[in-house]
Structure formats: C-alpha cells, structure tokens
Motif scaffolding. Structure first.
Motif, short mmCIF file in Angstrom:
data_model
loop_
_atom_site.label_atom_id
_atom_site.label_comp_id
_atom_site.label_asym_id
_atom_site.label_seq_id
_atom_site.Cartn_x
_atom_site.Cartn_y
_atom_site.Cartn_z
N ARG A 61 -13.84 -12.31 -11.56
CA ARG A 61 -15.10 -11.92 -12.47
C ARG A 61 -15.41 -10.64 -13.18
NH1 ARG A 61 -17.51 -16.00 -9.30
NH2 ARG A 61 -18.59 -14.38 -7.83
N LEU A 62 -15.40 -9.83 -11.80
CA LEU A 62 -15.71 -8.41 -12.49
C LEU A 62 -14.79 -7.71 -13.27
CD1 LEU A 62 -17.20 -5.67 -11.44
CD2 LEU A 62 -15.30 -5.38 -9.83
N LEU A 63 -13.22 -7.91 -13.02
CA LEU A 63 -12.23 -7.53 -13.73
C LEU A 63 -12.14 -8.17 -15.24
CD1 LEU A 63 -9.67 -7.09 -11.18
CD2 LEU A 63 -11.09 -5.34 -11.96
N GLU A 64 -12.32 -9.55 -15.40
CA GLU A 64 -12.28 -10.11 -16.46
C GLU A 64 -13.31 -9.65 -17.43
OE1 GLU A 64 -9.56 -14.09 -15.64
OE2 GLU A 64 -11.74 -14.41 -15.76
N MET A 96 -4.09 -5.28 -23.69
CA MET A 96 -4.71 -5.61 -22.37
C MET A 96 -4.31 -5.28 -21.10
SD MET A 96 -6.62 -9.17 -21.38
CE MET A 96 -7.91 -9.37 -22.72
N LYS A 97 -4.77 -4.53 -20.30
CA LYS A 97 -4.08 -4.12 -18.92
C LYS A 97 -4.29 -5.34 -18.05
CE LYS A 97 -4.07 0.51 -19.74
NZ LYS A 97 -2.94 1.44 -19.67
N ARG A 98 -2.99 -5.46 -17.11
CA ARG A 98 -2.88 -6.59 -16.47
C ARG A 98 -2.96 -6.12 -14.94
NH1 ARG A 98 1.78 -10.16 -18.38
NH2 ARG A 98 0.67 -11.45 -19.63
N ILE A 99 -3.82 -6.96 -14.22
CA ILE A 99 -4.07 -6.53 -12.72
C ILE A 99 -3.73 -7.88 -12.08
CG2 ILE A 99 -5.70 -5.90 -11.07
CD1 ILE A 99 -7.20 -4.20 -13.13
N LEU A 100 -3.12 -7.64 -10.87
CA LEU A 100 -2.62 -8.49 -9.95
C LEU A 100 -3.45 -8.37 -8.72
CD1 LEU A 100 -0.86 -10.86 -8.77
CD2 LEU A 100 0.82 -9.15 -7.80
N ILE A 101 -4.02 -9.24 -8.17
CA ILE A 101 -5.08 -9.35 -6.94
C ILE A 101 -4.24 -10.09 -5.73
CG2 ILE A 101 -7.35 -10.29 -5.88
CD1 ILE A 101 -8.34 -10.37 -8.66
N VAL A 102 -3.96 -9.41 -4.87
CA VAL A 102 -3.36 -10.14 -3.57
C VAL A 102 -4.41 -10.22 -2.64
CG1 VAL A 102 -1.40 -10.18 -2.19
CG2 VAL A 102 -1.42 -9.41 -4.49
N LEU A 161 -15.16 0.75 -7.73
CA LEU A 161 -13.88 0.14 -7.77
C LEU A 161 -13.31 0.42 -9.40
CD1 LEU A 161 -11.74 -1.65 -6.50
CD2 LEU A 161 -12.92 -3.52 -7.47
N ILE A 162 -14.21 0.13 -10.39
CA ILE A 162 -13.92 0.02 -11.78
C ILE A 162 -13.62 1.57 -12.00
CG2 ILE A 162 -14.89 -0.16 -14.06
CD1 ILE A 162 -14.16 -2.85 -12.59
N ALA A 163 -14.45 2.68 -11.46
CA ALA A 163 -14.19 3.93 -11.79
C ALA A 163 -12.55 4.28 -11.02
CB ALA A 163 -15.19 4.87 -11.05
N GLU A 204 -6.77 -8.13 -17.72
CA GLU A 204 -6.11 -9.51 -17.40
C GLU A 204 -5.86 -9.85 -15.95
OE1 GLU A 204 -2.68 -12.58 -19.46
OE2 GLU A 204 -2.69 -10.58 -19.81
N VAL A 205 -6.22 -10.81 -15.31
CA VAL A 205 -6.12 -11.16 -14.10
C VAL A 205 -5.04 -12.29 -13.31
CG1 VAL A 205 -7.44 -11.49 -12.04
CG2 VAL A 205 -8.59 -10.10 -13.63
N PHE A 206 -4.19 -11.73 -12.60
CA PHE A 206 -3.29 -12.77 -11.97
C PHE A 206 -3.73 -12.56 -10.57
CE2 PHE A 206 -0.91 -11.02 -15.47
CZ PHE A 206 -0.74 -11.86 -16.14
N GLU A 207 -3.41 -13.62 -9.78
CA GLU A 207 -3.83 -13.84 -8.16
C GLU A 207 -2.69 -14.19 -7.29
OE1 GLU A 207 -7.13 -16.53 -7.58
OE2 GLU A 207 -8.13 -15.78 -9.24
N GLY A 208 -2.61 -13.43 -6.19
CA GLY A 208 -1.81 -13.99 -5.09
C GLY A 208 -2.36 -14.14 -4.09
N VAL A 209 -1.96 -15.17 -3.20
CA VAL A 209 -2.81 -15.71 -1.80
C VAL A 209 -2.39 -14.90 -0.50
CG1 VAL A 209 -3.70 -17.73 -2.94
CG2 VAL A 209 -1.56 -17.77 -1.57
N ASP A 210 -1.36 -14.38 -0.57
CA ASP A 210 -0.73 -13.70 0.67
C ASP A 210 0.32 -12.60 -0.07
OD1 ASP A 210 1.84 -15.14 0.42
OD2 ASP A 210 0.78 -16.48 1.78
N GLY A 211 1.09 -11.89 1.02
CA GLY A 211 2.03 -10.84 0.72
C GLY A 211 3.24 -11.35 -0.09
N GLN A 212 3.48 -12.66 0.48
CA GLN A 212 4.71 -13.42 0.02
C GLN A 212 4.54 -14.09 -1.55
OE1 GLN A 212 6.52 -16.11 2.80
NE2 GLN A 212 7.21 -17.40 0.74
N ASN A 213 3.45 -14.59 -1.32
CA ASN A 213 2.95 -15.17 -2.83
C ASN A 213 2.93 -14.06 -3.77
OD1 ASN A 213 0.18 -16.24 -4.56
ND2 ASN A 213 2.11 -17.56 -4.58
N GLY A 214 2.07 -12.79 -3.39
CA GLY A 214 1.80 -11.65 -4.22
C GLY A 214 3.03 -11.26 -4.96
N PHE A 215 4.23 -11.09 -4.14
CA PHE A 215 5.40 -10.63 -4.78
C PHE A 215 5.96 -11.46 -5.78
CE2 PHE A 215 9.89 -9.27 -4.69
CZ PHE A 215 9.69 -7.77 -4.98
N GLU A 216 5.75 -12.81 -5.49
CA GLU A 216 6.23 -13.95 -6.45
C GLU A 216 5.53 -13.58 -7.70
OE1 GLU A 216 7.29 -16.90 -2.78
OE2 GLU A 216 5.99 -17.55 -4.07
#
Ligand SMILES: [Mg+2]
Length: 121
Positions: free
Chosen positions: A19-22, A1-7, A112-114, A27-39
């Motif tokens: 919702r769209l990606l799942e 399963m490919k993993r995507i990080l949304i920031v 986006l999916i394409a 598999e989706v992970f989330e970051g709320v800003d650039g600092q948290n995204g890198f973490e």
C-alpha cells in the motif's frame, strides 16, 4: 516506474508495504520467504531494489542476500533489510552479504521512503 521486490513471511507487513509503495508510484512484487524471494527476482525483470526480512521459514533473509550477492545478474541491486533484528552481529553479516541499508521494525513510513529515494533516486 521503479520496481521493488518485498520479501517477508508476514502477509500483514507485505500488505502494509505494498500500500505504502504503490501509493508512492512504485511497482511492487512479493516473495514469502528467501527461497520464493529469489524465484520472484528471477521471474520479474528489472527489479530496482529489494526490501527483505531476516527471519523467514525455508530460506532466511541473510542467506537469500548472500545468494544474490554472489550472482552477477543481481549483485548490484540495493537491498534494504527491514527486520525486528538489530544486533551488530547480524548487521555485519548483512554487510558481508551485500546489504545496503538496515531499518528496524516497527518502521516509520516517511523514513523508509526517504531511504528508498536515496537508494533509487
Ligand atoms: Mg519474518
């Protein structure tokens, strides 16, 4: 399963993307800003692609991308900017920071999916 990080600092956008990606089997992970995204990138091994906003508090998206671009462990991960910004100046800053693709909000889900399927087949 490919993993995507949304920031993105917008919870609405993060939820919409999750919702769209799942739904497409990512598999989706989330970051709320650039600092948290890198973490989040460091916390989750094997992220295949990053979807990133430009305008965010603390650390903006282009700054985060620049940091990723200089990191041997992460520089090969494709980055798709998803933003209301569309100026040539910001896009060229993005390119210099290793940004692979640029899509302007509001976005078309199918497009986006394409683009994703092209970047991480
Ligand atoms: Mg934002």
């Amino acid at each position: 399963m490919k993993r995507i990080l949304i920031v993105d600092d917008s919870e609405t956008i993060r939820n919409q993307l999750r919702r769209l990606l799942e739904g497409k089997g990512y598999e989706v992970f989330e970051g709320v800003d650039g600092q948290n995204g890198f973490e989040q990138l460091r916390a989750h091994k094997g992220v295949n692609l990053i979807i990133c906003d430009v305008n965010m508090p603390n650390v903006d998206g282009l700054t985060m991308c620049g940091k990723i671009h200089l990191d041997q462990d992460y520089k090969s991960i494709p980055i798709l900017m998803l933003t209301t910004e569309s100026s040539a100046e910001l896009k060229s800053r993005g390119k210099a920071a290793g940004v692979t693709a640029w899509i302007t909000k509001p976005f078309d889900a199918e497009r986006l999916i394409a683009v994703l399927q092209k970047l991480i087949p």
